[in-house]
Design a protein around this motif. Structure first.
Motif, short mmCIF file in Angstrom:
data_model
loop_
_atom_site.label_atom_id
_atom_site.label_comp_id
_atom_site.label_asym_id
_atom_site.label_seq_id
_atom_site.Cartn_x
_atom_site.Cartn_y
_atom_site.Cartn_z
N ASP A 222 0.79 -1.22 0.00
CA ASP A 222 0.00 0.00 0.00
C ASP A 222 0.83 1.28 0.00
O ASP A 222 0.38 2.32 0.46
CB ASP A 222 -1.01 0.00 1.16
N ASN A 223 2.05 1.21 -0.54
CA ASN A 223 2.78 2.44 -0.85
C ASN A 223 2.92 2.62 -2.36
O ASN A 223 3.57 3.55 -2.82
CB ASN A 223 4.18 2.42 -0.20
N ILE A 224 2.28 1.72 -3.12
CA ILE A 224 2.27 1.81 -4.58
C ILE A 224 0.87 2.24 -5.01
O ILE A 224 -0.12 1.60 -4.66
CB ILE A 224 2.61 0.46 -5.24
N LEU A 384 8.94 5.22 -10.72
CA LEU A 384 9.12 6.05 -9.53
C LEU A 384 7.85 6.80 -9.16
O LEU A 384 7.55 6.98 -7.97
CB LEU A 384 10.26 7.05 -9.77
N LEU A 385 7.10 7.22 -10.15
CA LEU A 385 5.94 8.07 -9.89
C LEU A 385 4.66 7.29 -9.61
O LEU A 385 3.61 7.90 -9.38
CB LEU A 385 5.75 9.07 -11.03
N ILE A 386 4.73 5.95 -9.63
CA ILE A 386 3.57 5.19 -9.14
C ILE A 386 3.72 4.91 -7.64
O ILE A 386 2.87 4.25 -7.04
CB ILE A 386 3.36 3.86 -9.90
N LYS A 387 4.77 5.43 -7.04
CA LYS A 387 4.93 5.32 -5.59
C LYS A 387 4.23 6.47 -4.90
O LYS A 387 3.98 7.52 -5.50
CB LYS A 387 6.41 5.30 -5.23
N GLU A 388 3.91 6.26 -3.63
CA GLU A 388 3.18 7.29 -2.89
C GLU A 388 3.96 8.59 -2.81
O GLU A 388 3.41 9.68 -2.98
CB GLU A 388 2.86 6.79 -1.47
N GLU A 389 5.27 8.50 -2.59
CA GLU A 389 6.10 9.69 -2.43
C GLU A 389 6.84 10.02 -3.72
O GLU A 389 7.43 9.13 -4.35
CB GLU A 389 7.10 9.50 -1.30
N ASP A 395 11.38 18.35 -8.03
CA ASP A 395 10.77 19.42 -7.25
C ASP A 395 9.25 19.31 -7.35
O ASP A 395 8.69 19.29 -8.45
CB ASP A 395 11.24 20.78 -7.79
N LYS A 396 8.57 19.25 -6.21
CA LYS A 396 7.12 19.03 -6.20
C LYS A 396 6.36 20.19 -6.84
O LYS A 396 5.35 19.98 -7.53
CB LYS A 396 6.64 18.79 -4.76
N ARG A 435 -2.30 18.10 -4.99
CA ARG A 435 -1.11 17.24 -5.06
C ARG A 435 -1.44 15.79 -4.70
O ARG A 435 -0.80 15.17 -3.84
CB ARG A 435 0.00 17.78 -4.18
N THR A 436 -2.43 15.26 -5.37
CA THR A 436 -2.90 13.92 -5.03
C THR A 436 -3.40 13.22 -6.28
O THR A 436 -3.42 13.77 -7.38
CB THR A 436 -3.99 13.99 -3.95
N ASN A 437 -3.79 11.98 -6.12
CA ASN A 437 -4.50 11.22 -7.13
C ASN A 437 -5.36 10.20 -6.39
O ASN A 437 -5.26 10.07 -5.16
CB ASN A 437 -3.53 10.57 -8.14
#
Length: 462
Positions: A222-224, A384-389, A395-396, A435-437
Motif C-alpha cells: 500500500d505504498n504503490i 518512480l511516480l507510481i509510488k506514494e512519495e 521538485d514538487k 497534489r494527489t491522485n
C-alpha cells in the motif's frame, strides 16, 4: 516455414494499414469491480440476475457471449455498438462504449447503464465502485469465466513453470485479471501521425501515473498507487518486455514501428473454435517452425496438441502495451486505472485533447527538465511516480506546474472542438491543486482510519 516478407506484410495489413482512413472517432472502455457488501465472494447467481435485468431494461442489447454453463457474459447493442460484458471473471463488469464523435454522447449512455446496473446490484447487497483493484478481492472466488478466451488467458497466466530459464521474477497473482480494472481509450490516429503520437504520449506516461494512479493493493503493497503496472510486467505477459508496458525506444519512422511489431511474442492461436496455448515465443521463432506443441481445453481438462503455424495466426497476436495499435486502425491508450466513477470521462478527455495539441505537447515535453535530463528514462520515471512519495530529485512545485501545463494543453485541444468537453478535465485540475491522485487518497484515507466501505461508496458515486 513462412517467409519474413509474408509475416512483415501481414503485420502491416493488420496494424498499420487500417490507420490510412482517419475518422476521428472516440472509443471508451471502463472496467469496474463488483463488490459483495457482505464481505463474502461475489455471488455469481446475483451477477446473472442483474444481467437478465439489464437485458430487459435495455432491449436492444442481445447476448453475444454465452459461457459453457449457459450464462450470458457479453451483450451488444447493434445500434450503438455498446458492449456490456464481464471481463476475465464475474467479479468485473465492463462498459465498452460504441465509437462516437463526442464525449457527451458516450458519457450520457455510460451514466444510464451504470446507474441502472449499480441499483440492480444494490438490491442484492452488492455494489460497483471506481477502484483499479477490487478492495474485496480476498473474499472473492477468483475463477475465470468458463469460456474459450478467459480459460485460455488464465491458463497462460498460470504457466510460470514453463519459463524456468527466463531471467525475470513472477509475482504471485496469476488471477490478477479478475481483480484489476482499467479505463481504456481508443482514438483514430492518421498513419502520418502514428509515430509521433506513440513517441510523445510515451514521454508523458510518468505524468499520467501522477494524475490517474488508482490501483492500491491494500494491506500488501500500500505504498504503490498503481500496482496494475507491476501485475502486468511481472506476469507471463511480460516474458517478452516488448509485449507490455512502455516502448523504451523512440521511433524514427513507420519502418521502426514495424520492426517493433516484429519483435513481439505470440502465445495462443485458435483452431476449430478452440484456443491453443503454448509457451510465449517471438513471432519469427513461431513462424519458423513446422509445428508447435501446445495445450487445448477439452472436456474439463487440458490436453497436449500440435499446431502448424498459419499466417492467419497473426490475428491472435495480443500485445498489452501502454499504447497499442489495434486492428480497427485506432491507437489504444491502456495504462490508466479505472477512475472514481464520477471522473470516468477525464481519461478520454485528457487523451483526446492532447491528440489535438500533439505538436505543442511534443515541444513542451522535449524541452522539459523537471523530470527529464536527470538520468532517468520515461519507463524508470513511471516506476518512480507510481509510488506514494515523489522522489527527492524532482521538485514538487515544478512537477505540479508541468502537470498543469499538460492538462492545459488538453483543455485547449478540447476547446478547439467547441462543444464544452473540457469540463471533463476538472477532476485533474483538482488533483494537481491538492497534489494527489485517487490512489494516494486511498492510502491517506485508510491511514486516517477511514473505512474501506466509505471509500467504496465514495468512489462508486456518479
Amino acid at each position: 516455414m513462412i517467409s519474413y516478407e509474408k509475416i512483415r506484410n501481414r503485420l502491416y495489413e493488420e496494424f498499420i494499414k487500417p490507420t490510412d482512413k482517419e475518422k476521428n472517432f472516440i472509443g471508451v472502455e471502463i472496467e469496474i469491480p463488483i463488490i459483495n457488501l457482505e464481505k463474502e465472494a461475489v455471488d455469481f447467481s446475483v451477477v446473472h440476475k442483474v444481467t437478465d435485468q439489464f437485458r430487459k431494461q435495455f432491449g436492444d442489447f442481445k447476448a453475444e457471449g454465452i459461457d459453457y454453463e449457459g450464462n450470458v457474459f457479453s451483450m451488444e447493442n447493434n445500434k450503438t455498438e455498446d458492449i456490456v460484458c464481464y471481463d476475465c471473471s464475474y467479479n468485473n463488469i465492463e462498459f465498452a462504449m460504441g465509437r462516437e464523435k463526442d464525449l457527451f454522447s458516450i458519457n450520457d449512455r455510460f451514466t444510464e447503464y451504470y446507474k441502472f446496473t449499480k441499483e440492480c446490484f444494490e438490491e442484492y447487497n452488492h455494489t460497483l465502485t471506481g477502484m483499479g483493484i477490487n478492495p474485496y478481492r480476498k473474499y472473492n472466488k477468483n475463477v475465470p469465466i468458463p469460456s474459450e478466451r478467459y480459460l485460455m488467458l488464465y491458463h497462460h497466466l498460470k504457466s510460470t513453470d514453463d519459463y524456468e530459464n527466463v531471467p525475470m521474477r513472477f509475482h504471485e497473482y496469476p488471477e490478477y485479471g479478475m481483480f484489476s480494472s482499467a479505463s481504456q481509450v481508443q482514438l483514430d490516429v492518421a498513419k502520418e501521425d502514428l509515430v509521433k503520437t506513440i513517441n510523445v504520449f510515451s514521454k508523458i506516461e510518468p505524468i499520467k501515473a501522477l494524475l490517474f494512479s488508482n490501483s492500491v493493493l491494500i494491506d500488501e503493497n500500500d505504498n504503490i498507487t498503481c500496482f496494475r503496472d507491476i501485475l502486468w510486467e511481472y506476469s507471463t505477459h511480460g516474458v517478452n518486455p516488448h509485449n507490455i508496458g512502455m516502448y523504451n525506444v523512440e521511433f524514427e519512422d513507420i519502418n521502426d514501428l514495424q520492426a517493433y511489431l516484429e519483435s513481439l511474442n505470440i502465445y495462443c492461436v485458435m483452431r476449430d473454435g478452440a484456443y491453443i496455448n503454448f509457451p510465449s515465443m517471438n513471432l519469427f521463432e513461431y513462424f519458423g517452425t513446422d509445428s508447435v506443441e501446445g495445450e487445448v481445453y477439452c472436456g474439463g481438462e487440458y490436453k497436449k496438441i500440435s499446431v502448424k503455424p498459419s499466417i492467419d495466426d497473426i490475428d491472435y497476436l495480443r500485445p498489452f502495451k501502454f499504447i497499442n495499435l489495434t486492428f480497427r486502425g485506432t491507437v489504444e491508450f491502456r495504462s490508466v486505472c479505472t477512475q472514481p466513477i464520477k471522473d470516468s470521462m477525464s481519461v478520454a478527455a485528457f487523451h483526446l485533447g492532447l491528440k489535438n495539441r500533439l505538436n505543442e505537447l511534443d515541444e513542451l515535453i522535449s524541452n522539459d527538465d523537471v523530470i527529464y535530463h536527470k538520468g532517468y528514462t520515461a519507463s524508470e520515471l513511471r516506476k518512480l511516480l507510481i509510488k506514494e512519495e515523489i522522489p527527492s530529485f524532482i521538485d514538487k512545485n515544478d512537477i505540479c506546474k508541468l502537470s498543469k501545463d499538460i492538462v492545459d494543453l488538453a483543455s485547449e485541444g478540447l476547446k478547439d472542438r467547441g462543444i464544452g468537453e473540457e469540463i471533463f478535465l476538472k477532476p485533474l485540475y483538482e488533483r494537481i491543486k491538492n497534489r494527489t491522485n485517487p490512489g494516494k487518497e486511498i492510502i491517506k484515507l485508510t491511514n486516517n482510519n477511514i473505512s474501506i466501505e466509505e471509500i467504496i461508496e465514495d468512489y462508486g458515486n456518479i
